[in-house]
Design an enzyme around this catalytic site. Structure first.
Site, PDB file in Angstrom:
ATOM      1  N   GLU A 119       0.825  -1.211   0.000  1.00 50.46           N
ATOM      2  CA  GLU A 119       0.000   0.000   0.000  1.00 50.46           C
ATOM      3  C   GLU A 119       0.857   1.258   0.000  1.00 50.46           C
ATOM      4  O   GLU A 119       0.477   2.276  -0.587  1.00 50.46           O
ATOM      5  CB  GLU A 119      -0.954  -0.046   1.192  1.00 50.46           C
ATOM      6  N   GLU A 139      -4.168  -9.649   3.250  1.00 49.41           N
ATOM      7  CA  GLU A 139      -5.049  -9.433   4.403  1.00 49.41           C
ATOM      8  C   GLU A 139      -6.225 -10.403   4.460  1.00 49.41           C
ATOM      9  O   GLU A 139      -6.601 -10.865   5.547  1.00 49.41           O
ATOM     10  CB  GLU A 139      -5.570  -7.987   4.407  1.00 49.41           C
TER      11      GLU A 139
END
Length: 265
Positions: A119, A139
């Protein structure tokens, strides 16, 4: 934006190293023993370094890289369990993902960039990566959501169906494949990442700093502009640059066949 990475012992060096040269600010994540996972201290240092990058007239572009063999494993879970949240007011996770630099930012990816580390990369404007690097948003494998901007940015960087596959399975994307798909600008052998990133940054730093910042802003913001307002909005951003001292200097340097001397004004 979390992974299973462990935090390092108490750091004896700053968690972020900053070096300025030739209009380029190089910011190096410096927690290699913790796979450069992000704790609150690192997030605050990144925030401060980016804020100063945007404020200083003598800096045009930033490079974000890391020491060690991992770019970043995401959030520091040991720090998280101690109650830390590696976010800053206004910029979010890693002091970056919610409000990246106004000036161009190059990610120099020397190794795996996973979860929050990916990210961070997606919050940058250009990516230089080593051939052995890879990217992932794992995730979902932990029953979590990649809420550090990965799900918001990935569909704009990759074909929709591939972005969905990566996000829903958590599988890795090699740097070679990422380069083929356009997610990575330049791919180089291991050990050559900073050289290649520095060359790209120098190309940008040689240009007018006001023009560079305005150009990035237009590219980023224009997709959300109504079509009938696009040129008017572009003019609002571009007009101050056109009337700047740097614009006069650029024209004068061209006619005098010499390199321009930018002042950022």
């Amino acid at each position: 934006m979390t992974t299973e990475s462990s935090a390092s012992p108490a750091d004896t060096e700053p968690s972020l190293l900053v070096h300025d040269e030739g209009g380029v600010r190089t910011m190096t994540l410096n927690r290699p023993a913790a796979r450069n996972s992000v704790n609150l201290d690192l997030a605050e240092r990144i925030d401060a370094a980016i804020t100063e990058l945007d404020e200083r007239r003598d800096l045009t572009v930033g490079v974000l890289t890391a020491n060690g063999t991992t770019f970043s494993a995401g959030m520091d879970l040991k720090a998280f369990l101690r109650g830390e949240r590696p976010k800053t007011e206004g910029r979010g996770f890693a002091g970056l993902v919610e409000r990246p630099a106004a000036k161009p930012l190059i990610a120099a990816v020397n190794g795996p960039a996973v979860a929050g580390g990916f990210e961070i990369v997606l919050a940058c404007d250009m990516v230089v990566a080593s051939e052995d690097a890879f990217f992932a948003l794992p995730e979902v494998k932990r029953g979590l959501v990649a809420a550090g901007g990965g799900l918001l940015r990935l569909p704009g960087r990759l074909p929709y169906h591939l972005a969905m596959e990566l996000a829903l399975t958590g599988r890795t994307l090699s740097a070679v494949e990422a380069h083929r798909l356009g997610l990575v600008n330049r791919i180089v052998p291991a050990g050559e990442v900073m050289r290649a990133a520095a060359e790209l940054a120098a190309e940008i730093a040689a240009c007018g700093p006001l023009a560079v910042a305005a150009t990035k802003r237009i590219i980023q913001e224009s997709p959300s502009w109504p079509a009938d307002e696009a040129f008017d909005r572009q003019t609002e951003v571009a007009a101050p640059v056109r009337s700047s001292a740097d614009a006069i200097e650029g024209a004068r340097a061209f006619t005098e066949k010499r390199p321009p001397v930018w002042t950022g004004a």
